[in-house]
Design an enzyme around this catalytic site. Structure first.
Site, mmCIF file in Angstrom:
data_model
loop_
_atom_site.group_PDB
_atom_site.id
_atom_site.type_symbol
_atom_site.label_atom_id
_atom_site.label_comp_id
_atom_site.label_asym_id
_atom_site.label_seq_id
_atom_site.Cartn_x
_atom_site.Cartn_y
_atom_site.Cartn_z
ATOM 1 N N GLY A 46 0.824 -1.209 0.000
ATOM 2 C CA GLY A 46 0.000 0.000 0.000
ATOM 3 C C GLY A 46 0.853 1.253 0.000
ATOM 4 N N ASP A 102 3.087 -2.753 8.196
ATOM 5 C CA ASP A 102 2.084 -2.616 7.127
ATOM 6 C C ASP A 102 1.120 -1.484 7.474
ATOM 7 O OD1 ASP A 102 0.703 -3.109 4.806
ATOM 8 O OD2 ASP A 102 0.197 -5.180 5.266
ATOM 9 N N GLY A 103 0.397 -1.037 6.475
ATOM 10 C CA GLY A 103 -0.623 -0.017 6.675
ATOM 11 C C GLY A 103 -1.954 -0.656 7.024
ATOM 12 N N ALA A 104 -2.983 0.167 7.103
ATOM 13 C CA ALA A 104 -4.348 -0.332 7.347
ATOM 14 C C ALA A 104 -5.321 0.681 6.757
ATOM 15 C CB ALA A 104 -4.598 -0.521 8.837
ATOM 16 N N ASP A 105 -6.530 0.217 6.518
ATOM 17 C CA ASP A 105 -7.552 1.117 5.975
ATOM 18 C C ASP A 105 -8.309 1.831 7.084
ATOM 19 O OD1 ASP A 105 -7.188 0.342 3.152
ATOM 20 O OD2 ASP A 105 -7.743 -1.606 3.947
ATOM 21 N N LYS A 115 -8.213 -4.112 6.885
ATOM 22 C CA LYS A 115 -7.115 -4.129 5.933
ATOM 23 C C LYS A 115 -7.609 -4.781 4.651
ATOM 24 C CE LYS A 115 -2.949 -5.219 6.909
ATOM 25 N NZ LYS A 115 -2.529 -4.105 6.056
ATOM 26 N N GLY A 118 -6.841 -2.299 -0.456
ATOM 27 C CA GLY A 118 -5.908 -2.136 -1.568
ATOM 28 C C GLY A 118 -5.750 -3.414 -2.373
ATOM 29 N N GLU A 124 -1.036 -11.054 3.190
ATOM 30 C CA GLU A 124 -0.674 -10.206 4.334
ATOM 31 C C GLU A 124 -1.137 -10.844 5.645
ATOM 32 O OE1 GLU A 124 -2.376 -6.281 3.781
ATOM 33 O OE2 GLU A 124 -4.317 -6.927 4.526
ATOM 34 N N LYS A 142 -7.071 7.448 9.000
ATOM 35 C CA LYS A 142 -7.490 6.052 9.147
ATOM 36 C C LYS A 142 -8.168 5.787 10.491
ATOM 37 C CE LYS A 142 -5.465 5.061 5.223
ATOM 38 N NZ LYS A 142 -4.299 4.226 5.091
HETATM 39 O O1 LIG Z 1 -4.708 -4.246 0.749
HETATM 40 C C1 LIG Z 1 -3.912 -3.458 1.163
HETATM 41 C C2 LIG Z 1 -3.387 -3.362 2.542
HETATM 42 O O2 LIG Z 1 -4.202 -3.949 3.503
HETATM 43 C C3 LIG Z 1 -3.012 -1.935 2.907
HETATM 44 O O3 LIG Z 1 -2.217 -2.014 4.031
HETATM 45 C C4 LIG Z 1 -4.191 -1.043 3.223
HETATM 46 O O4 LIG Z 1 -5.127 -1.066 2.156
HETATM 47 C C5 LIG Z 1 -3.738 0.419 3.457
HETATM 48 O O5 LIG Z 1 -3.205 0.939 2.272
HETATM 49 P P1 LIG Z 1 -2.733 2.454 2.177
HETATM 50 O O6 LIG Z 1 -1.528 2.618 3.024
HETATM 51 O O7 LIG Z 1 -2.448 2.658 0.702
HETATM 52 O O8 LIG Z 1 -3.876 3.305 2.622
#
Ligand SMILES: O=C[C@H](O)[C@H](O)[C@H](O)COP(=O)(O)O
Length: 200
Positions: A46, A102-105, A115, A118, A124, A142
């Site tokens: 992401g 990792d990121g999250a939504d 999550k 994306g 993951e 978020k």
């Molecule tokens: O499917 C993608 C993952 O779970 C990402 O970590 C999540 O969507 C966050 O993505 P971004 O940092 O682009 O907001």
């Protein structure tokens, strides 16, 4: 009595306005401070995790980190890591992951996460459930009062009888006025399908 001079005041310095991407980068760089040489790392997917992967590569090239092994959570992150020269492996060879970033939504106040919006889902979860420590990097956009507040819930399903699964999901959340829709049908990372559950 001292005189008080009056006149035009110079304007106070304008507050620093950071873009969302700059906030993501700050959060990502902070997370990478927890990376130590010799670690097996889960590399997230992401726009936020991308900054963390960039930073890990930068520290490797500067010699500030050594002997890192990355396990990417998606094909996209795999490509990024290869292009940056990060040594990679997989869970078969390295079943214990020291740290995943990792990121999250979405994140709620109890640290529940959404999550996968994306498109990275199964990989993951496999990698991040195998890690000793998981750092989730998010900017303030978020943060939500409850998960599901800002959008759909992504669910990854196998292609086999996916309409059956879609109907099962739909019936589970009918009571809440939600609809389950196929989101991508060109195969996820490993051929899975994405279904989202959201308000009608
Ligand atoms: O499917 C993608 C993952 O779970 C990402 O970590 C999540 O969507 C966050 O993505 P971004 O940092 O682009 O907001």
């Amino acid at each position: 009595m001292p005189s008080i001079e009056s006149g035009p005041l110079s304007p106070p310095p304008s507050p620093l306005i950071l873009t969302q991407d700059e906030l993501k980068k700050i959060a990502a760089y902070k997370a990478v401070e927890s990376v130590q040489s010799g670690m097996v790392l889960g590399l997230g997917t992401g726009s936020t995790a991308k900054h963390a992967v960039d930073r890990i590569a930068e520290l490797l090239h500067q010699g500030k980190l050594k002997n890192i092994i990355g396990i990417p959570t998606s094909k996209k992150t795999h490509q990024q890591a290869v292009s940056l020269g990060i040594p990679l492996s997989d869970l078969d060879s390295h079943p214990v992951v020291d740290l995943a970033i990792d990121g999250a939504d979405e994140v709620d106040s109890n640290l529940n996460l959404v999550k996968g919006r994306g498109g990275s889902l199964l990989r993951e979860k496999m990698i991040e459930s195998a890690c000793k420590k998981f750092i989730v990097i998010v900017d303030e956009s978020k943060l939500v009062a409850h998960v599901g507040a800002s959008g759909a819930m992504p669910v990854e399903v196998v292609p086999f009888c996916w309409k059956f699964t879609q109907n099962r999901l739909q019936s589970l959340f009918d009571y809440a006025g939600c609809v389950a829709k196929l989101r991508f049908n060109n195969g996820g990372e490993d051929g899975e399908l994405g279904i989202t559950i959201k308000n009608k």
